[in-house]
Scaffold this motif. Structure first.
Motif, PDB file in Angstrom:
ATOM      1  N   UNK A  69       0.829  -1.120  -0.215  1.00  0.00           N
ATOM      2  CA  UNK A  69      -0.037  -0.117   0.095  1.00  0.00           C
ATOM      3  C   UNK A  69       0.505   1.425  -0.187  1.00  0.00           C
ATOM      4  N   UNK A  70       2.364   0.679   0.761  1.00  0.00           N
ATOM      5  CA  UNK A  70       2.928   2.779   0.575  1.00  0.00           C
ATOM      6  C   UNK A  70       3.122   2.276  -1.041  1.00  0.00           C
ATOM      7  N   UNK A  71       2.902   1.797  -1.686  1.00  0.00           N
ATOM      8  CA  UNK A  71       3.152   1.890  -3.421  1.00  0.00           C
ATOM      9  C   UNK A  71       2.565   2.807  -4.060  1.00  0.00           C
ATOM     10  N   UNK A  72       1.738   3.338  -3.587  1.00  0.00           N
ATOM     11  CA  UNK A  72       0.159   4.142  -4.474  1.00  0.00           C
ATOM     12  C   UNK A  72      -0.373   5.347  -3.224  1.00  0.00           C
ATOM     13  N   UNK A  73      -0.772   6.191  -3.851  1.00  0.00           N
ATOM     14  CA  UNK A  73      -1.860   7.039  -3.403  1.00  0.00           C
ATOM     15  C   UNK A  73      -3.280   6.728  -2.303  1.00  0.00           C
ATOM     16  N   UNK A  74      -3.768   6.431  -2.066  1.00  0.00           N
ATOM     17  CA  UNK A  74      -4.465   5.984  -1.699  1.00  0.00           C
ATOM     18  C   UNK A  74      -6.126   7.528  -0.580  1.00  0.00           C
ATOM     19  N   UNK A 161      -0.664  -2.396  -6.517  1.00  0.00           N
ATOM     20  CA  UNK A 161       1.084  -2.045  -6.617  1.00  0.00           C
ATOM     21  C   UNK A 161       1.794  -2.697  -8.176  1.00  0.00           C
ATOM     22  N   UNK A 162       1.129  -4.152  -8.545  1.00  0.00           N
ATOM     23  CA  UNK A 162       1.423  -4.821  -9.024  1.00  0.00           C
ATOM     24  C   UNK A 162       0.793  -4.122 -10.870  1.00  0.00           C
ATOM     25  N   UNK A 163      -0.199  -3.697 -10.642  1.00  0.00           N
ATOM     26  CA  UNK A 163      -0.781  -2.810 -11.411  1.00  0.00           C
ATOM     27  C   UNK A 163      -0.103  -1.483 -11.389  1.00  0.00           C
ATOM     28  N   UNK A 164       0.267  -1.125 -10.734  1.00  0.00           N
ATOM     29  CA  UNK A 164       0.669   0.059 -10.404  1.00  0.00           C
ATOM     30  C   UNK A 164       0.076   1.456 -10.823  1.00  0.00           C
ATOM     31  N   UNK A 165      -0.925   1.412  -9.778  1.00  0.00           N
ATOM     32  CA  UNK A 165      -1.983   1.969  -9.710  1.00  0.00           C
ATOM     33  C   UNK A 165      -1.682   3.536  -9.579  1.00  0.00           C
ATOM     34  N   UNK A 166      -2.113   4.660  -9.726  1.00  0.00           N
ATOM     35  CA  UNK A 166      -1.866   6.424  -9.320  1.00  0.00           C
ATOM     36  C   UNK A 166      -2.549   5.935  -8.044  1.00  0.00           C
ATOM     37  N   UNK A 167      -3.612   6.174  -7.944  1.00  0.00           N
ATOM     38  CA  UNK A 167      -4.619   6.299  -6.768  1.00  0.00           C
ATOM     39  C   UNK A 167      -5.545   4.840  -6.257  1.00  0.00           C
ATOM     40  N   UNK A 168      -5.311   4.865  -5.276  1.00  0.00           N
ATOM     41  CA  UNK A 168      -6.814   3.461  -4.957  1.00  0.00           C
ATOM     42  C   UNK A 168      -7.594   4.451  -3.843  1.00  0.00           C
ATOM     43  N   UNK A 169      -8.561   4.301  -4.419  1.00  0.00           N
ATOM     44  CA  UNK A 169      -9.884   4.044  -3.729  1.00  0.00           C
ATOM     45  C   UNK A 169     -10.383   2.887  -2.765  1.00  0.00           C
ATOM     46  N   UNK A 170     -10.045   3.501  -1.425  1.00  0.00           N
ATOM     47  CA  UNK A 170     -10.338   2.108  -0.542  1.00  0.00           C
ATOM     48  C   UNK A 170     -11.717   2.299   0.352  1.00  0.00           C
ATOM     49  N   UNK A 171     -12.513   1.213   0.402  1.00  0.00           N
ATOM     50  CA  UNK A 171     -13.699   0.930   1.063  1.00  0.00           C
ATOM     51  C   UNK A 171     -13.450  -0.174   2.462  1.00  0.00           C
ATOM     52  N   UNK A 172     -13.866   0.622   3.392  1.00  0.00           N
ATOM     53  CA  UNK A 172     -14.155   0.007   4.417  1.00  0.00           C
ATOM     54  C   UNK A 172     -14.991  -0.666   5.196  1.00  0.00           C
TER      55      UNK A 172
END
Length: 458
Positions: A69-74, A161-172
């Motif tokens: 999770x440190x490899x992309x913004x969220x 991370x594998x897909x090298x996303x710029x940002x991930x929206x993470x739902x609890x």
């Protein structure tokens, strides 16, 4: 062979890749799903027994996979109702702004892979198999006993991370403070609203539940509250102050003055900001008047991100909200699935969600109302049933999961509150029966539980 309890499977050497290719043939995608569903405790199916009130396993998995999770913004989204809609809206806006966007949500309706998407595309079957295979090998030495949700969160972060996303929206998934997703430090946190749900796990008062949701508020990270409420505003304000996190109440800035349904399955909003018209003719393909609360939160979040340097312009906001379903694949939010008669599915399932749905039903024209309803056994069934319209003909059903409340028991509880109808335990059979007798101007509603909707779509 390379030690896997300290290394990330994404960066394995050539020898290890050869081993992986050989081993992956041993398990098919369906066998992998069977393993996930049958071997790991799954809250959606079994309830509280699958809930872990610690981040212990999540932190170990995160270390094993070298903190993906440190490899992309969220962006982190919590709340009782609306967090799924908001997550998909934000993902769609970010996609329209040109970013490569990961999206993690739960539960799924039909396919497990709906939980993990990149720019709307679900995770591949092979990636699911590869991750579970890697976990199996790692766990021979790690000896973890994770839940279904803990493994799925680890898989999502690994895949993003594998897909090298710029940002991930993470739902609890559930709550916030102890949710497996709560190891991220996001660019922004968003909390939709708070109402009584999962009281056995999160607390039996609004303020207690709000305190659990407030657990996603991080030091210095701005937080948006979509819907303010005197019952919980102070909880969020005090937590934000303690974390030195800027806090914004979206509905105190943005209000929807007008909305209307449009041909082609969209609704149109005029949004005012601080008393003046700001977003005129803002369209979204997510139906239901309750979406105005969610849109307000997305507008404020987009504004904050733009001020922080994200390239989110008006075009991205307008296009992103107009194409949420197209861009992200979201389903089950006041989704019209049939006409003449009108057939609608909605995943709203707790007291606050049902209250909004009943209001939407009141705003919809119909000659006769049919309600195909099922619930899970650990919900506050009596309070939900008390909100439902008495003028409907009910069909009481149950989803094909262990948590489902027996349809006959549901009918008995409903009957005590004056709701009359029949019992058809199988969801698809219930729908077929009503569609055989409903007239063109009638309304058929399918819901009461996410899993009833899932059974209908499956």
């Amino acid at each position: 062979m390379r030690q896997t309890d300290k290394r990330c499977p994404v960066v394995i050497d050539k020898c290890w890749q050869v081993c992986l290719k050989i081993e992956k043939q041993m398990r098919s995608y369906q066998e992998t799903l069977d393993y996930l569903y049958s071997q790991l405790p799954m809250f959606q199916r079994t309830g509280a027994a699958a809930y872990k009130n610690t981040l212990g396993n999540t932190l170990v998995l995160d270390e094993i996979y070298e903190h993906p999770h440190r490899s992309f913004k969220s962006i982190h989204v919590a709340g009782t109702n609306g967090k799924g809609s908001v997550s998909h809206m934000l993902a769609s806006v970010l996609q329209e702004a040109g970013y490569k966007v990961g999206l993690y949500t739960s539960p799924h309706l039909v396919d497990f892979r709906e939980r993990i998407r990149v720019n709307g595309d679900v995770i591949s079957e092979q990636a699911v198999v590869d991750f579970v295979d890697s976990f199996d090998r790692i766990n021979k030495t790690a000896c973890l006993e994770p839940s279904f949700f803990e493994i799925t969160v680890a898989m999502a972060f690994w895949y993003f991370r594998l897909m090298e996303v710029d940002v991930a929206v993470i739902e609890v998934g559930l709550g916030g403070r102890l949710d497996s997703t709560n190891i991220i430090t996001p660019e922004l946190s968003l909390i939709t609203n708070i109402s009584l749900d999962h009281v056995a796990l999160l607390g039996n008062t609004i303020s207690q539940i709000a305190a659990e949701k407030a657990g996603i508020i991080k030091a210095g990270v701005p937080v948006v509250i979509s819907e303010s409420n005197p019952e919980y505003n102070t909880v969020f304000t005090e937590k934000a102050m303690a974390e030195n996190a800027p806090i914004y109440f979206a509905d105190q800035e943005y209000t929807a003055s007008y909305s209307t349904m449009l041909p082609g399955g969209q609704q149109n909003f005029n949004f005012h900001k601080n008393g003046r018209l700001y977003y005129e003719g803002l369209k979204t393909d997510l139906l239901g008047s309750y979406q105005k609360h969610n849109v307000a939160g997305v507008l404020k979040a987009s504004e904050i991100l733009a001020k922080a340097g994200w390239k989110i312009g008006l075009e991205a906001i307008y296009q992103g909200l107009r194409k949420v379903k197209e861009n992200t694949g979201l389903r089950g939010r006041w989704e019209v699935v049939g006409a003449n008669p009108m057939v609608v599915c909605d995943t709203g399932h707790n007291e606050a969600g049902i209250r909004e749905l009943v209001e939407q039903i009141r705003q919809t024209a119909w000659q006769k109302l049919y309600m195909i309803i099922g619930m899970v056994s650990d919900k506050d069934v009596d309070h939900v049933l008390a909100l439902l319209p008495h003028e409907a003909h009910y069909v009481f059903t149950q989803a094909n999961i262990p948590r489902a409340l027996d349809a006959h028991e549901l009918a008995s509880k409903a009957g005590q509150l004056g709701l009359k109808g029949e019992v058809i335990p199988n969801v698809k059979q219930a729908v077929a029966k009503i569609l055989s007798i409903a007239q063109p101007r009638d309304l058929v509603f399918i819901g009461g539980s996410t899993f009833v909707v899932a059974d209908y779509f499956s």
